[in-house]
Design a protein around this motif. Structure first.
Motif, PDB file in Angstrom:
ATOM      1  N   ASN A 225       0.833  -1.194   0.000  1.00 59.43           N
ATOM      2  CA  ASN A 225       0.000   0.000   0.000  1.00 59.43           C
ATOM      3  C   ASN A 225       0.872   1.251   0.000  1.00 59.43           C
ATOM      4  O   ASN A 225       1.993   1.230   0.522  1.00 59.43           O
TER       5      ASN A 225
ATOM      6  N   TYR B 225       0.757   5.534   0.828  1.00 63.92           N
ATOM      7  CA  TYR B 225       0.052   6.613   1.508  1.00 63.92           C
ATOM      8  C   TYR B 225       0.750   7.939   1.228  1.00 63.92           C
ATOM      9  O   TYR B 225       1.966   7.991   1.037  1.00 63.92           O
TER      10      TYR B 225
ATOM     11  N   GLN C  70       1.135  11.801   2.945  1.00 62.00           N
ATOM     12  CA  GLN C  70       0.908  12.591   4.150  1.00 62.00           C
ATOM     13  C   GLN C  70       1.409  14.011   3.952  1.00 62.00           C
ATOM     14  O   GLN C  70       2.575  14.218   3.588  1.00 62.00           O
TER      15      GLN C  70
ATOM     16  N   LYS D  80      -1.225  16.637   8.915  1.00 58.87           N
ATOM     17  CA  LYS D  80      -2.431  15.932   8.498  1.00 58.87           C
ATOM     18  C   LYS D  80      -2.233  14.424   8.653  1.00 58.87           C
ATOM     19  O   LYS D  80      -1.100  13.930   8.678  1.00 58.87           O
ATOM     20  N   ALA D  81      -3.343  13.711   8.737  1.00 55.27           N
ATOM     21  CA  ALA D  81      -3.274  12.255   8.767  1.00 55.27           C
ATOM     22  C   ALA D  81      -2.895  11.717   7.392  1.00 55.27           C
ATOM     23  O   ALA D  81      -3.182  12.348   6.367  1.00 55.27           O
ATOM     24  N   PRO D  82      -2.242  10.582   7.348  1.00 56.95           N
ATOM     25  CA  PRO D  82      -1.955   9.952   6.051  1.00 56.95           C
ATOM     26  C   PRO D  82      -3.251   9.630   5.306  1.00 56.95           C
ATOM     27  O   PRO D  82      -4.303   9.435   5.910  1.00 56.95           O
TER      28      PRO D  82
ATOM     29  N   LEU E 271      -4.709   7.100   2.124  1.00 56.08           N
ATOM     30  CA  LEU E 271      -4.442   5.941   1.273  1.00 56.08           C
ATOM     31  C   LEU E 271      -4.522   6.342  -0.195  1.00 56.08           C
ATOM     32  O   LEU E 271      -5.525   6.911  -0.630  1.00 56.08           O
TER      33      LEU E 271
ATOM     34  N   TYR F 193      -3.611   0.531  -3.096  1.00 55.47           N
ATOM     35  CA  TYR F 193      -3.553  -0.711  -2.338  1.00 55.47           C
ATOM     36  C   TYR F 193      -3.431  -1.895  -3.283  1.00 55.47           C
ATOM     37  O   TYR F 193      -3.663  -1.757  -4.491  1.00 55.47           O
TER      38      TYR F 193
ATOM     39  N   GLN G  94      -7.081   3.988  -4.889  1.00 51.68           N
ATOM     40  CA  GLN G  94      -8.180   4.246  -3.969  1.00 51.68           C
ATOM     41  C   GLN G  94      -9.160   5.221  -4.616  1.00 51.68           C
ATOM     42  O   GLN G  94      -8.770   6.123  -5.373  1.00 51.68           O
TER      43      GLN G  94
ATOM     44  N   TYR H  49       4.620   7.157   1.949  1.00 48.45           N
ATOM     45  CA  TYR H  49       5.018   5.957   2.682  1.00 48.45           C
ATOM     46  C   TYR H  49       4.479   4.707   1.986  1.00 48.45           C
ATOM     47  O   TYR H  49       3.320   4.685   1.556  1.00 48.45           O
TER      48      TYR H  49
ATOM     49  N   GLN I 200       3.744   0.537   2.720  1.00 53.70           N
ATOM     50  CA  GLN I 200       3.421  -0.325   3.856  1.00 53.70           C
ATOM     51  C   GLN I 200       3.025  -1.684   3.298  1.00 53.70           C
ATOM     52  O   GLN I 200       2.300  -1.761   2.306  1.00 53.70           O
TER      53      GLN I 200
ATOM     54  N   TYR J 275       2.245  -4.975  10.239  1.00 47.85           N
ATOM     55  CA  TYR J 275       2.184  -4.305   8.946  1.00 47.85           C
ATOM     56  C   TYR J 275       3.141  -3.114   8.958  1.00 47.85           C
ATOM     57  O   TYR J 275       2.737  -1.989   9.186  1.00 47.85           O
TER      58      TYR J 275
ATOM     59  N   PHE K 279       5.794  -0.068   7.932  1.00 50.78           N
ATOM     60  CA  PHE K 279       5.880   1.014   6.960  1.00 50.78           C
ATOM     61  C   PHE K 279       7.326   1.209   6.524  1.00 50.78           C
ATOM     62  O   PHE K 279       8.266   0.913   7.274  1.00 50.78           O
TER      63      PHE K 279
ATOM     64  N   GLN L 249      10.294   4.033   5.545  1.00 57.58           N
ATOM     65  CA  GLN L 249      10.706   5.196   6.333  1.00 57.58           C
ATOM     66  C   GLN L 249      10.194   6.513   5.762  1.00 57.58           C
ATOM     67  O   GLN L 249      10.326   7.561   6.405  1.00 57.58           O
TER      68      GLN L 249
END
Lengths: 107, 119
Positions: free
Chosen positions: A34, A36, A38, A42-44, A46, A49, A55, A87, A89, A96, A98, A100
């Motif tokens: 997957n 992501y 970011q 803020k939140a990551p 998606l 996948y 997505q 990122y 993952q 699971y 991630f 770096q």
């Protein structure tokens, strides 16, 4: 545990460029990979996948490929809103882990 | 609309405890595996813990095993993380995350709650 290694750690590019980020797993994860995005504070989010499935709502300039241990995220025709940290993952088995992260900066 | 709202973060002294909560809405909570992921200031993402839809399967990162406990209340559509014996390196933003079905990606994230462990 499966280790995920991304490269490069940082990348400078310009609007309109095509960029590629790679992710390598320490063992075969089939296509359980997957990606992501970011942005600061803020939140990551998606993006992709199962290695290559976009997505819902993610622009088609984003694409993913790979299987086994080697994977890539490609962004075609970079837009200003794409400058962020990315990122990878794996979701092959617990934990699971991630990568770096790859910070994509404006040149 | 899927919403995940974390609460319970704050400043705590080393060795102290804190309980994080996550209120879920907009989806059938009891059908999804849930996770906690954290991010230390200026660092990358670290998976912390996961819990299956019926709480039958629970996993922890080695870094928190024996100190953190994940739980859920499906009747309240809520996820929890009890954090004990907190250390300075537990300082991070903690995200509540839903795990999707197909390929098990982390498809929805909360806004995060900051936990600071400092004397």
């Amino acid at each position: 545990d499966i280790q995920m290694t991304q490269s490069p750690s940082s990348l400078s590019a310009s609007v309109g460029d095509r960029v590629t980020i790679t992710c390598r797993a320490s063992q075969n994860i089939n296509n359980y990979l997957n990606w992501y995005q970011q942005k600061p504070e803020k939140a990551p989010k998606l993006l992709i996948y199962i290695a290559s499935t976009l997505q819902s709502g993610v622009p088609s300039r984003f694409s993913g490929s790979g299987s086994g241990t080697d994977f890539t995220l490609t962004i075609n025709s970079l837009q200003p809103e794409d400058f962020a940290t990315y990122y990878c993952q794996h979701s092959y088995d617990n934990p699971y882990t991630f990568g770096q992260g790859t910070k994509l900066e404006m040149k | 609309e899927v919403l995940l709202v974390e609460s319970g973060g704050g400043l705590v002294k080393p060795g102290g405890s804190l309980r994080l909560s996550c209120a879920a809405s907009g989806f059938t909570f009891n059908s999804f595996k849930m996770n906690w992921v954290r991010q230390a200031p200026g660092k990358g993402l670290e998976w912390v813990s996961s819990i299956s839809s019926s709480s039958s399967y629970i996993y922890y990162a080695d870094s928190v095993k024996g100190r953190f406990t994940i739980s859920r209340d499906n009747a309240k559509s809520s996820l929890y993380l009890q954090m004990n014996s907190l250390r300075a390196d537990d300082t991070a933003v903690y995200y509540c995350v839903r795990e999707g079905y197909s390929g098990y990606p982390f498809d929805y994230w909360g806004q995060g709650t900051l936990v600071t462990v400092s004397s």
